[in-house]
Scaffold this active site. Structure first.
Site, PDB file in Angstrom:
ATOM      1  CE1 TYR A 175      -3.747  -1.953  -0.093  1.00 33.93           C
ATOM      2  CE2 TYR A 175      -3.090  -3.381   2.386  1.00 33.93           C
ATOM      3  CZ  TYR A 175      -3.643  -3.303   1.331  1.00 33.93           C
ATOM      4  OH  TYR A 175      -4.996  -4.204   1.012  1.00 33.93           O
ATOM      5  CB  CYS A 361     -12.715 -20.623   9.801  1.00 35.31           C
ATOM      6  SG  CYS A 361     -11.615 -21.379  10.692  1.00 35.31           S
TER       7      CYS A 361
HETATM    8 FE1  SF4 Z   1      -9.666 -21.872   9.565  1.00 40.03          FE
HETATM    9 FE2  SF4 Z   1      -6.914 -21.586   9.092  1.00 40.03          FE
HETATM   10 FE3  SF4 Z   1      -7.539 -22.916   7.224  1.00 40.03          FE
HETATM   11 FE4  SF4 Z   1      -7.858 -20.468   7.831  1.00 40.03          FE
HETATM   12  S1  SF4 Z   1      -6.367 -21.223   6.692  1.00 40.03           S
HETATM   13  S2  SF4 Z   1     -10.122 -21.649   7.535  1.00 40.03           S
HETATM   14  S3  SF4 Z   1      -8.309 -20.268   9.761  1.00 40.03           S
HETATM   15  S4  SF4 Z   1      -8.373 -23.469   9.700  1.00 40.03           S
END
Ligand code: SF4
Ligand code: ADP
Length: 687
Positions: A175, A361
């Site tokens: 940025y 998630c």
């Molecule tokens: Fe969830 Fe970790 Fe996958 Fe992100 S990277 S969706 S925080 S499990």
């Protein structure tokens, strides 16, 4: 339970300028696909992080002025009085639990296209938009710089009024301020370009002016990369960047240090391991006496303690671990480390922001649903009756349904055809680089094993009679899906009859079962995410010569959403895989394949001993249909309820299966209708 004394150090309070953090758990700024469009959803989500024990909880990037507008990626904003009210929703929630609230003031520069505000973006130079939009910035003149400094100061004052305790000067992630610091992008010849002193001038002025404006009550943090991308693998940090840290060292109250390469900082577990920023950023603590925070997908309390004891950081920074488990600090504090829901590093959370939709998630199905559905990551309503539930299939959908129903107190039977739990995840986590995905199983099995109300039956392939004879009040089918062997998918809208000898045609399921091609194989990827490239890698490791074919223009085109596309294609290039993009697989006769260009009538013939089809999946819903048929003719009084969830309902990503299992469990025997009529955001409610 009580805390293991080894972890006491994580719970020490730490002074940050005029404020004090109650512990060392620091949720760094992270985007969430909600931002200024869905502020109550954000506020509730951040509040739950504070409730879960994060001592500092920050916003996502927060625009200081309409000339920094990143829609369709929803950022936060502090442009005016109304925004103060909006941001106060978040600070109030965070303060309720004794945590500090931080705000990451953001000036977009060439990183913002201003598609909504239609303001001209301001840059260090006249330069193309970083996101690929066909716009260039205006090179900022002295008046523009004076304006920017005023906007930043005004936004800092608004931040204070909104109740923030930590105000950021955000000088990284490509940025505006990062470009002023850059020895590559900053080509200015005035007092803001050239020497290190000059390139650092604007950041220094903003730190000083923010301190002057709000420094008596708010801490001032700087987020800046430890390197600038000009170093080497052995020596990632340039002298130029070290000098910058030396100049600025004592000016802010806190350093939030990241690295130049975002795909490294935010890397998926397939390519980047826990704590991997250390090598690049560890020198920062030696140049400043101020507290330092960095990220590293930390989920192990032992690693966290080691980071602090070895003097790498003062705070354990986290975005993803706090998303996967908002209660991670509380669980360590209460001596319940086995209950931690560890992030698997899949970056599905990041895809929400990429797509401009609320965060989701894989591990935490409540993420983004805290306000919209009123879901809490740790609490769930108790059972509504003494009914019994039969769950068929122990993939991510069945396991999560079992775990959450078990938590509600229902008596459960979980039947699984195979001899292990985990379904597709158990198979996929054995593929190259995907071992951490096994945490989806580990967390759930660990929880279920402590539940006396859950019985697990492995090696139990149920048919309709078996399922009905158990006499459960509710039956939920989570029997998954199978990859298709007929080419059907996006490229072939109907099954393709010309994909020759069956013994030379393979699907991902064949590979999972150890049935591998020999010689030269075409991996035809019409799925466009991770499966095709990961299988290609697995086959190369087995000595198969792989030709990767996709109708898309990129390997793993959807991987752009999870920020893994570049590394995925790079990996195949490094492995020597032949890559043919923008082509579909039209015919295979056992010795050669005909590939057609998606832009023209041209086709080409390539030699191949086998094809691996990664195109689409068929729901394994036979059991559901069988039971459903039998129930239709049964006595309505005594029949169980029947539902199908996860991949056997609609094949999708693992996160969707976990979510489906969780939702089923939440809603069983409640009056929540199976409806999409949930709250979008209270600010837009008519009341
Ligand atoms: Fe969830 Fe970790 Fe996958 Fe992100 S990277 S969706 S925080 S499990
Ligand atoms: P999802 O992603 O929807 O959870 P998976 O494919 O990961 O689905 O898991 C489905 C699981 O269901 C697999 O472990 C499979 O062995 C199991 N399964 C499929 N059919 C039956 C059945 N008739 N009886 C018991 N288990 C079954």
């Amino acid at each position: 339970m009580t805390r293991d004394p080894r972890y006491d150090i994580l719970f020490e309070s730490v002074r940050i300028g005029p404020v004090e953090a109650p512990n060392r758990f620091y949720q760094v700024p992270h985007c969430n696909g909600m931002g200024l469009l869905r502020p109550r959803m954000v506020a509730e989500m951040r509040g739950i992080k504070a409730e879960g024990g994060w001592g500092v909880v920050c916003t996502e990037y927060c625009s200081i002025h309409p000339s920094s507008d990143d829609l369709p990626q929803p950022y936060a904003s502090l442009w005016n009085q109304a925004d103060i009210k909006t941001q106060a929703l978040m600070t109030e929630k965070v303060h309720e639990y004794g945590a500090l609230a931080g705000v990451e003031l953001w000036a977009g520069g060439a990183g913002s296209a201003n598609l909504m505000t239609r303001e001209v973006a301001l840059g260090v130079d006249s330069m193309p938009n970083v996101g690929g939009n066909p716009f260039q910035t205006r090179a900022m003149d002295r008046q523009d710089i004076r304006n920017l400094r005023r906007w930043h100061r005004d936004a800092a004052l608004r931040a204070r009024d909104a109740g923030f305790d930590i105000v950021y000067v955000y000088a990284t992630h490509a940025y505006l301020l990062a470009h002023f610091l850059s020895p590559v992008h900053n080509r200015r010849t005035d007092e803001y370009g050239g020497s290190v002193e000059n390139r650092v001038r604007l950041v220094r002025e903003l730190i000083e002016e923010t301190k002057d404006a709000v420094g008596d009550t708010c801490a001032v943090a700087v987020r800046m990369a430890a390197d600038d991308g000009t170093g080497t693998a052995e020596q990632p940090v340039s002298e130029d960047r070290r000098e910058m840290f030396n100049i600025l060292a004592e000016l802010p109250d806190l350093w939030d240090v990241n690295v130049f390469n975002y795909a490294h900082e935010m890397g998926v577990s397939r390519f980047v391991q826990e704590g991997s920023l250390e090598k690049t950023m560890q020198y920062v603590k030696s140049v400043t006496s101020k507290p330092v925070v960095t990220v590293g997908r930390f989920t192990s309390p032992d690693t966290m303690v080691s980071q602090i004891r070895r003097g790498i950081v003062d705070f354990i920074g986290a975005a993803r671990p706090s998303i996967a488990d908002p209660f991670l600090p509380r669980k360590i504090d209460e001596g319940r480390t086995e209950d931690i829901r560890e992030c698997i590093g899949c970056n599905i959370c990041y895809s929400g922001d990429s797509l401009g939709v609320p965060i989701r998630c894989t591990q935490n199905p409540t993420m983004g649903e805290e306000w919209r559905r009123g879901w809490h990551p740790e609490r769930i309503q108790p059972k509504s009756s003494d009914a019994t539930v039969l769950v068929v299939g122990a993939g991510p959908a069945g396991l999560e349904a079992t775990r959450a129903l078990g938590q509600r107190g229902y008596k459960l039977m979980l039947a699984e055809a195979s001899t292990e739990l985990g379904g597709r995840v158990a198979q996929e986590c054995r593929l190259p680089g995907l071992a951490e995905w096994g945490r989806v199983i580990d967390y759930r099995v660990q929880q279920i094993q402590t539940m006396p109300n859950v019985d697990i039956f492995l090696d139990n392939h149920l048919d309709a009679e078996d399922a009905l004879s158990i006499g459960a009040d509710h039956i939920v089918i989570a029997t998954g899906s199978k990859w298709r062997a007929d080419g059907f998918g996006r490229y072939h809208a109907k099954p393709c009859p010309d994909l020759g000898p069956a013994e030379q045609v393979f699907t991902p399921n064949d590979i999972f079962m150890g049935r591998l091609p020999e010689g030269r194989a075409i991996v035809f990827d019409d799925d466009h995410y991770y499966m095709g490239p990961v299988l290609a890698e697995a086959l190369v490791a087995q000595g198969v010569e792989v030709c990767f074919v996709t109708p898309e223009n990129l390997v793993s085109a959807w991987g752009v959403m999870t920020d893994e596309q570049y590394q995925t294609q790079q990996r195949l290039v490094q492995l020597g895989v032949q890559i043919i993009t923008a082509h579909g697989l039209d015919e295979f006769d056992g010795g050669k394949a005909r590939l057609s260009c998606v832009y023209s009538d041209r086709s080409r013939v390539v030699k191949a001993d086998a094809v691996v089809l990664v195109t689409a999946r068929t729901p394994v819903d036979g059991l559901y249909r069988e039971i459903s048929g039998q129930l239709e003719s049964a006595d309505a009084e005594s029949v169980p309820t029947l539902r199908k969830i996860g991949d056997c309902d609609a094949p999708a990503i693992i996160a969707a299966a976990v979510y489906a299992g969780h939702r089923y469990a939440r809603e069983l025997e409640t009056d929540v209708a199976q409806t999409v009529d949930v709250r979008h955001d209270k600010l837009s409610d008519p009341d």
